[in-house]
Design an enzyme around this catalytic site. Sequence first.
Site, PDB file in Angstrom:
ATOM      1  N   LYS A  46       0.844  -1.205   0.000  1.00 48.15           N
ATOM      2  CA  LYS A  46       0.000   0.000   0.000  1.00 48.15           C
ATOM      3  C   LYS A  46       0.879   1.255   0.000  1.00 48.15           C
ATOM      4  CE  LYS A  46      -0.284  -0.306   5.047  1.00 48.15           C
ATOM      5  NZ  LYS A  46      -1.099  -0.792   6.174  1.00 48.15           N
ATOM      6  N   TYR A 267      14.453  30.571   9.073  1.00 49.42           N
ATOM      7  CA  TYR A 267      13.163  31.192   9.390  1.00 49.42           C
ATOM      8  C   TYR A 267      12.997  31.374  10.895  1.00 49.42           C
ATOM      9  CZ  TYR A 267      11.179  30.675   4.697  1.00 49.42           C
ATOM     10  OH  TYR A 267      10.905  30.788   3.366  1.00 49.42           O
TER      11      TYR A 267
HETATM   12  C1  LIG Z   1      -0.326  -1.723   6.875  1.00 53.76           C
HETATM   13  C2  LIG Z   1      -0.867  -3.045   7.265  1.00 53.76           C
HETATM   14  C3  LIG Z   1      -0.038  -4.181   7.370  1.00 53.76           C
HETATM   15  C4  LIG Z   1       1.469  -4.094   7.290  1.00 53.76           C
HETATM   16  O1  LIG Z   1       1.936  -3.572   8.508  1.00 53.76           O
HETATM   17  P1  LIG Z   1       3.490  -3.448   8.862  1.00 53.76           P
HETATM   18  O2  LIG Z   1       3.484  -3.030  10.281  1.00 53.76           O
HETATM   19  O3  LIG Z   1       4.041  -2.412   7.950  1.00 53.76           O
HETATM   20  O4  LIG Z   1       4.109  -4.773   8.646  1.00 53.76           O
HETATM   21  C5  LIG Z   1      -0.638  -5.413   7.569  1.00 53.76           C
HETATM   22  N1  LIG Z   1      -1.978  -5.530   7.716  1.00 53.76           N
HETATM   23  C6  LIG Z   1      -2.795  -4.453   7.679  1.00 53.76           C
HETATM   24  C7  LIG Z   1      -4.267  -4.646   7.865  1.00 53.76           C
HETATM   25  C8  LIG Z   1      -2.279  -3.181   7.477  1.00 53.76           C
HETATM   26  O5  LIG Z   1      -3.098  -2.121   7.462  1.00 53.76           O
END
Ligand SMILES: *Cc1c(COP(=O)(O)O)cnc(C)c1O
Length: 372
Positions: A46, A267
């Site tokens: 993702k 800044y």
């Molecule tokens: C993002 C996600 C993962 C992966 O998690 P990590 O901590 O990056 O290994 C797995 N399952 C679900 C439902 C997630 O949202």
Amino acid sequence: MNSSTDNVMLATDRCGVLAIDLGALGENYRRLAKNVAPAALAAVVKADAYGLGAVQVSQRLYQEGCRRFFVAHFIEAVQLRSSLPQNAAIYVLNGLQPGNEERAAALGVVPLLNSIGQIEAWSQTACRVGRTLEAALQVDSGMSRLGLSPDEVCELLANPGLILNIEVTTLVSHLACADEPANPANARQLAALRAISTAFPGLPVSLANSGGIFLGGEFHGSLARPGIALYGGAPVADRDNPMLPVVRLEVPVIQTRTVSPGTQIGYGGTFTAKTATRLATIAAGYADGLPRSLSGRGAVYFEGQRLPIAGRVSMDSITVDISALPEGALDLGTPVEVVGKHQTLEMMAADADTISYEILTRLGHRYQRRYI
Ligand SMILES: *Cc1c(COP(=O)(O)O)cnc(C)c1O
């Protein structure tokens, strides 16, 4: 493609080079696969594979034998579908929003069904297209984010007709505290999922994210779904990281100067030089994913020397104190390390008061991405 692992900095017309080591990614996949065997290993890709490029990452992991890929949104599945062979399954963690079902069915994308409403919609779609459709069923085992509540699971069990024409292939749940091995919430969630799974005899279970893999074999189920550990992030907080680093970020110097005592820097003038101070301004800022919360706290590295950020992070640059380096060590265009051998994602995240996930996913789009 450049196979050299040293000096990734070649392009001077960019604000930096983000080197992504696909060999290390492959090795991390193999390590995790060995850890969870005989359970299978999926990959969570993702958010453009946590910012590293979903297509390149997924294709490399397919070569390693990965056949299941998880994205968050349907649009991500659409974008990835044509880059992977048909025997690679793409699961949509967030489920489908109303109206996307028929396109998902046509593409062969596998939704997570997170509510009774999503089950009904997928079942109706199956009737409309005239064939059984695959899905994963997500249940909430204690995180209260996505998935059927215990009441909804009861409702489903009382009305098996709801799931007509759907072939459920995996029972999914997600851990809220997997990176904290001592947290009793982990055992509670495992027990809750086991209780639910007795109502679905024989159905493969998927619970473990990266942290969950390191909680031990009983958390592995049939299918583990790591994200961050594949990309070199530490799966468990406050422990040695067993994964290989995948990402290196180098950013060039664009100006150097020496300022006299009392000079304000950046800044808001939040930093005042106490002594004569040599400074370098480097070509990336918060628009490139260097959090503004690093102002006056974070650092970059050059040949192992820590160069503290002086004053605020700007949108397109940061200014660092290079007084500790020999004079002339940095020229215009010299790359300094933002993430790499001396500064891990976790170190940068700690300075910025965030987590490695946020650092990784926010690394900007102005870098040259170089796949090694
Ligand atoms: C993002 C996600 C993962 C992966 O998690 P990590 O901590 O990056 O290994 C797995 N399952 C679900 C439902 C997630 O949202």
